[in-house]
Design an enzyme around this catalytic site. Structure first.
Site, PDB file in Angstrom:
ATOM      1  N   ALA A 208       6.686   0.636   7.168  1.00  0.00           N
ATOM      2  CA  ALA A 208       6.857   0.016   8.469  1.00  0.00           C
ATOM      3  C   ALA A 208       8.172  -0.749   8.447  1.00  0.00           C
ATOM      4  CB  ALA A 208       5.705  -0.946   8.730  1.00  0.00           C
TER       5      ALA A 208
ATOM      6  N   GLY B 136       3.730   2.467   5.067  1.00  0.00           N
ATOM      7  CA  GLY B 136       3.439   3.254   6.264  1.00  0.00           C
ATOM      8  C   GLY B 136       3.985   4.666   6.175  1.00  0.00           C
TER       9      GLY B 136
ATOM     10  N   GLU C 107       1.425   6.530   4.377  1.00  0.00           N
ATOM     11  CA  GLU C 107       0.268   6.617   5.291  1.00  0.00           C
ATOM     12  C   GLU C 107       0.510   7.690   6.363  1.00  0.00           C
ATOM     13  OE1 GLU C 107      -1.760   2.299   5.525  1.00  0.00           O
ATOM     14  OE2 GLU C 107       0.410   2.282   5.910  1.00  0.00           O
TER      15      GLU C 107
ATOM     16  N   GLU D 140       2.579  -2.572  -0.195  1.00  0.00           N
ATOM     17  CA  GLU D 140       2.402  -3.680   0.754  1.00  0.00           C
ATOM     18  C   GLU D 140       1.992  -4.975   0.056  1.00  0.00           C
ATOM     19  OE1 GLU D 140       1.764   0.012   3.295  1.00  0.00           O
ATOM     20  OE2 GLU D 140       1.509  -0.595   1.223  1.00  0.00           O
TER      21      GLU D 140
HETATM   22  N1  T1G Z   1      11.852  -2.309   6.702  1.00  0.00           N
HETATM   23  C1  T1G Z   1      13.076  -2.756   7.076  1.00  0.00           C
HETATM   24  N2  T1G Z   1      14.197  -2.713   6.285  1.00  0.00           N
HETATM   25  C2  T1G Z   1      14.045  -2.169   5.078  1.00  0.00           C
HETATM   26  C3  T1G Z   1      12.792  -1.682   4.610  1.00  0.00           C
HETATM   27  C4  T1G Z   1      11.664  -1.761   5.483  1.00  0.00           C
HETATM   28  N3  T1G Z   1      10.461  -1.309   5.138  1.00  0.00           N
HETATM   29  N4  T1G Z   1      12.969  -1.226   3.346  1.00  0.00           N
HETATM   30  C5  T1G Z   1      14.275  -1.411   3.049  1.00  0.00           C
HETATM   31  N5  T1G Z   1      14.922  -1.973   4.068  1.00  0.00           N
HETATM   32  C6  T1G Z   1      16.348  -2.304   4.129  1.00  0.00           C
HETATM   33  C7  T1G Z   1      16.751  -3.409   3.135  1.00  0.00           C
HETATM   34  O1  T1G Z   1      16.559  -4.670   3.667  1.00  0.00           O
HETATM   35  C8  T1G Z   1      18.229  -3.089   2.912  1.00  0.00           C
HETATM   36  O2  T1G Z   1      18.941  -3.598   4.003  1.00  0.00           O
HETATM   37  C9  T1G Z   1      18.265  -1.584   2.986  1.00  0.00           C
HETATM   38  O3  T1G Z   1      17.071  -1.176   3.676  1.00  0.00           O
HETATM   39  C10 T1G Z   1      18.251  -0.926   1.643  1.00  0.00           C
HETATM   40  O4  T1G Z   1      17.177  -1.440   0.891  1.00  0.00           O
HETATM   41  C11 T1G Z   1       1.618  -0.435   8.028  1.00  0.00           C
HETATM   42  C12 T1G Z   1       2.570  -2.803   6.831  1.00  0.00           C
HETATM   43  C13 T1G Z   1      12.919   1.685  -0.095  1.00  0.00           C
HETATM   44  C14 T1G Z   1      12.675   1.345  -2.530  1.00  0.00           C
HETATM   45  O5  T1G Z   1       7.492  -2.378   1.051  1.00  0.00           O
HETATM   46  O6  T1G Z   1      11.041  -1.175  -1.628  1.00  0.00           O
HETATM   47  O7  T1G Z   1       4.529  -0.198   5.569  1.00  0.00           O
HETATM   48  O8  T1G Z   1      20.267  -5.287   2.809  1.00  0.00           O
HETATM   49  O9  T1G Z   1      18.564  -2.625  -0.841  1.00  0.00           O
HETATM   50  O10 T1G Z   1      17.231  -0.699  -3.739  1.00  0.00           O
HETATM   51  O11 T1G Z   1       0.904  -0.242   5.874  1.00  0.00           O
HETATM   52  O12 T1G Z   1      14.056  -1.017  -0.038  1.00  0.00           O
HETATM   53  O13 T1G Z   1      21.235  -3.046   3.276  1.00  0.00           O
HETATM   54  O14 T1G Z   1      20.778  -4.670   5.157  1.00  0.00           O
HETATM   55  O15 T1G Z   1      16.074  -2.347  -1.113  1.00  0.00           O
HETATM   56  O16 T1G Z   1      17.594   1.602  -2.734  1.00  0.00           O
HETATM   57  C15 T1G Z   1       6.065  -1.123   2.979  1.00  0.00           C
HETATM   58  C16 T1G Z   1      10.284  -1.753   1.000  1.00  0.00           C
HETATM   59  C17 T1G Z   1       6.390  -1.879   4.217  1.00  0.00           C
HETATM   60  C18 T1G Z   1       9.204  -0.753   0.902  1.00  0.00           C
HETATM   61  C19 T1G Z   1      14.943   1.222  -1.417  1.00  0.00           C
HETATM   62  N6  T1G Z   1       7.291  -0.635   2.381  1.00  0.00           N
HETATM   63  N7  T1G Z   1      11.566  -1.222   0.573  1.00  0.00           N
HETATM   64  O17 T1G Z   1      15.427   0.384  -2.420  1.00  0.00           O
HETATM   65  O18 T1G Z   1      17.617  -0.357  -1.285  1.00  0.00           O
HETATM   66  S1  T1G Z   1       4.935  -2.601   4.908  1.00  0.00           S
HETATM   67  C20 T1G Z   1       7.923  -1.331   1.452  1.00  0.00           C
HETATM   68  C21 T1G Z   1      11.841  -1.009  -0.729  1.00  0.00           C
HETATM   69  C22 T1G Z   1       4.079  -1.289   5.557  1.00  0.00           C
HETATM   70  C23 T1G Z   1       2.036  -0.402   6.619  1.00  0.00           C
HETATM   71  C24 T1G Z   1       2.709  -1.614   6.088  1.00  0.00           C
HETATM   72  C25 T1G Z   1      13.239  -0.590  -1.050  1.00  0.00           C
HETATM   73  C26 T1G Z   1      13.405   0.930  -1.248  1.00  0.00           C
HETATM   74  P1  T1G Z   1      20.381  -4.179   3.794  1.00  0.00           P
HETATM   75  P2  T1G Z   1      17.348  -1.783  -0.662  1.00  0.00           P
HETATM   76  P3  T1G Z   1      17.028   0.261  -2.639  1.00  0.00           P
END
Ligand code: T1G
Length: 696
Positions: free
Chosen positions: A65, A104, A107, A127
């Site tokens: 998400a 998500g 999912e 999450e």
């Molecule tokens: N939403 C918004 N921005 C995101 C994002 C996300 N989910 N994931 C990464 N970014 C942005 C981050 O801030 C950065 O921005 C750029 O992307 C690169 O990220 C309903 C509720 C995917 C493994 O927890 O673990 O889904 O600093 O520097 O090292 O159940 O990002 O460049 O401006 O980290 O290559 C669940 C979170 C969400 C994954 C990539 N998903 N992301 O790592 O790059 S909750 C997560 C990561 C959800 C549902 C629920 C990592 C990555 P900027 P980065 P990276």
């Protein structure tokens, strides 16, 4: 090609529809992406295509998400709407996964009828790291595929499972050739059509749940086995409850209701707010306003380290772990052999736990060599890191030598934990090449790296160090030159107050209990006993001037002598010590202070609020770039519980600058100027600002 919206296109390859997302940086499920998926699948379902492939452009499949949208009003189709139009498609839907299908994103993929992936892909439901749980059916669909035990592990660890493992768990149906994802997915889709493969709806697979029904011990044992790891966190237990609901509910929908309820509770809680703040804080720390991303990087192909002690050895391992050869210089052969021996033992221990292979042990130890001469070994290194005693004279002597030995362009770094790096740099003719690389012990384990910018440090040296930190798996934070930099300077505030609280009548174990319950792994006194109370203690110069002196003089030097502030049993379990209690009471009596009952709130506020105030001072003096950097240092380097965000975030959680100021002023009036509020704190309070607004 049909442009569904600005981030989604629908194309057709023969009789297969292809929905392609392109929403950098990570195709997060923003309102736009949800709209594109929903409209895209409606169109594909209505088309004459016989199957549909969902694929993403850019570096990754949907990584979850869009966290930036949390807390905002939800617009457009919901994730449930998207999942429904996918799962109920009258034709096979294949999700084609590369990069990371997370949260998500997974999912969504679990609502496809089949999933294919390239071998380098990873999938997970992380999450929990955001203080949440998979809120789009992940806790109900995952156990239906991988079973209850594996699902419990994945949702509470948040780990990213490699594609090969995901294939083994049934999360992915086929691995396709690396770099040929679309071709592989189209081939799979055509085979599914040709073979009339069923439209597998994960939500209908109950077999693995039935196997767990009537076995509540699965959950009881899992909770017991992880109690220590989950201590203080709200999200892991909520995740477990959702999996339990999947097993015990009469239907998928019923389980989904439990998931939705618990998701809402976590989302509105302070822990998730803190952990989501922290997610972005860690990414912000990489950004140095006056060092642009395109600043040239100096190549680091070989590293030199001075000192084969605990720090030097641990630092060397970081580079060998990523294939960079290291030469360690020591003064005596015996010390060198001991240091190299410890490194090998550390690798062998990791191998014995299955963390690396025996071959990797040889490979990595093979990259670390020893020498007794800087002159012989450092001529061709790209970076030298000095990790010797914290004595300025020794460090200055070393840097003067390095200046003469090292090639032009080599980076000269010191691992000092707080000495004046400008003073060190001044003994060289190349202060622009001097920087602080402050690792935390054990250096091969601790994630934090304080990178210390001295007055003349060149921007490309900073950029190179920040990039190198990421390469060796560290979380780097840039600090300015100030005694103790960010972390230790703030730590000194807590340590001082911990000692003073004891003089006021609190016992060491009271202070430790309050900080332990707050979420720290241990309190300052237990930490002292673990590290050894005699670090920096000189017997000849000790005359019982402090409680620590008295303890050391009595050979109560901590865990290693079976006694320190605490008494320890044969299993090193600590218990409050009547001996220490008497020492403290005698000490207080001698000092003429009237001890009093000190409440837990006072203990906590006197330990924490001066830390926040010091963080403000560090920003006031521009020794840190932003408030969240202070938090990244404390969460990664000093055990601050991430579900409280960090000292600065916590300051806002308890009411902001006005509340912290008022308490500091109260303490200052009662106990003295060590509680003097920073001028910037007064300004923030007066302007009604928050700590989060603070920039150095
Ligand atoms: N939403 C918004 N921005 C995101 C994002 C996300 N989910 N994931 C990464 N970014 C942005 C981050 O801030 C950065 O921005 C750029 O992307 C690169 O990220 C309903 C509720 C995917 C493994 O927890 O673990 O889904 O600093 O520097 O090292 O159940 O990002 O460049 O401006 O980290 O290559 C669940 C979170 C969400 C994954 C990539 N998903 N992301 O790592 O790059 S909750 C997560 C990561 C959800 C549902 C629920 C990592 C990555 P900027 P980065 P990276």
């Amino acid at each position: 090609m049909t442009e569904i919206n600005s981030v989604t296109t629908l194309t057709q390859d023969g009789d297969i529809a292809i929905i392609t997302l392109n929403s950098p940086p990570v195709n997060a499920l923003s309102a736009k992406v949800r709209e594109g998926l929903y409209e895209g699948f409606k169109a594909a379902n209505a088309s004459d295509a016989k199957a549909t492939v969902l694929i993403c452009d850019g570096r990754t499949f949907i990584a979850g998400a869009d966290i930036t949208e949390f807390g905002g009003a939800m617009t457009g189709p919901s994730l449930y709407d998207v999942q429904e139009v996918m799962e109920n498609s009258p034709k096979p839907v294949i999700a084609a996964i590369h990069g990371t299908a997370l949260g998500g994103g997974l999912e969504v993929a679990l609502c496809a009828h089949y999933r294919v992936a390239v071998p380098s892909a990873r999938v997970g439901l992380p999450e929990v790291a955001l203080g949440l749980l998979p809120g789009a059916g992940g806790t109900q669909r995952l156990p239906r595929i991988v079973g209850v035990e594996a699902a419990l592990d994945m949702v509470t660890s948040g780990r990213h499972a490699p594609a090969k493992q995901a294939l083994g768990m049934g999360l992915v149906d086929e691995l396709v050739e690396e770099g040929k994802l679309l071709e592989g997915a189209l081939a799979f889709a055509r085979k599914a059509v040709a073979e009339g493969k069923p439209l597998v709806k994960v939500r209908e697979n109950n077999a693995k749940l039935e196997a767990a029904r009537g076995h509540p011990e699965i959950f009881a044992e899992f909770r017991k086995a992880n109690a220590r790891k989950f201590r203080g966190f709200a999200a892991p237990e909520a995740n477990i409850k959702c999996i339990e609901a999947a097993v015990n509910s009469a239907s998928f929908e019923e389980g989904l209701k439990v998931e939705r309820k618990l998701f809402g509770e976590l989302m509105s809680g302070s822990q998730s707010a803190a952990q989501r703040y922290y997610f972005f804080a860690e990414r912000q720390a990489n950004k140095i306003p006056d060092v642009p991303d395109d600043t040239p990087i100096r190549p680091i192909r070989k590293v030199g380290i001075i000192g084969a002690g605990t720090m030097g050895g641990g630092i060397a391992m970081n580079f060998a772990n990523v294939g960079i050869p290291v030469v360690i210089v020591e003064q005596q052969q015996e010390a060198l052999d001991r240091g190299l021996g410890v490194i090998r033992k550390n690798y062998e221990r990791t191998a014995s736990r299955g963390g690396i292979t025996a071959e990797q042990v040889e490979q990595r130890t093979g990259l670390i060599t020893g020498s007794l001469s800087m002159e012989d070994s450092f001529k061709d290194v790209d970076l030298v890191i000095e990790a010797v005693f914290e004595r300025m004279d020794i460090k200055k002597d070393i840097f003067a030598k390095l200046d003469a030995i090292c090639k032009p362009g080599a980076i000269l770094a010191t691992n000092t934990s707080g000495l004046d790096i400008d003073e060190i740099a001044a003994v060289t003719k190349r202060p622009q090449d001097v920087i602080g690389l402050h690792f935390f012990s054990p250096a091969n384990v601790m994630k934090l790296l304080e990178i210390v910018r001295a007055d003349h440090t060149a921007k490309d040296v900073i950029a190179t160090s920040m990039k190198l930190a990421r390469q060796i798996g560290k979380i780097a934070v840039l600090a300015g030159v100030t005694p103790g930099f960010i972390g230790n300077r703030i730590l000194a505030q807590r340590q001082r107050e911990a000692q003073n609280l004891v003089m006021d009548g609190a016992m060491p174990w009271d202070v430790d209990r309050v900080l332990y319950d707050f979420g720290f792994p241990m309190g300052p006194f237990a930490m002292g006993d673990l590290a050894g109370l005699d670090i920096g203690w000189v017997k000849e110069k000790s005359h019982g001037e402090t409680i620590r002196d008295v303890l050391c003089e009595m050979d109560r030097r901590g865990q290693k002598t079976g006694a320190g502030y605490y008494d320890y049993d044969e299993n090193r379990n600590a218990k409050p010590s009547p001996v220490t209690e008497k020492i403290i009471n005698d000490f207080i009596a001698k000092s003429g202070i009237n001890p009093r009952k000190v409440g837990d709130d006072e203990i906590l506020e006197r330990c924490i609020f001066p830390m926040i105030n010091e963080g403000v001072k560090i920003l006031e003096e521009k020794k840190a770039i932003r408030a969240s950097d202070v938090d990244v240092v404390w969460v990664n380097g000093y055990g601050w519980p991430v579900y409280r965000g960090g000292p600065m975030f916590y300051g806002d959680l308890v009411g902001g600058p006005a509340v912290v100021l008022k308490k500091m002023q109260e303490f200052q009036a009662k106990m003295g100027d060590q509680f003097k509020p920073a001028a910037l704190l007064e300004k923030l309070a007066a302007e009604g600002k928050t700590f989060a607004d603070l920039k150095g």
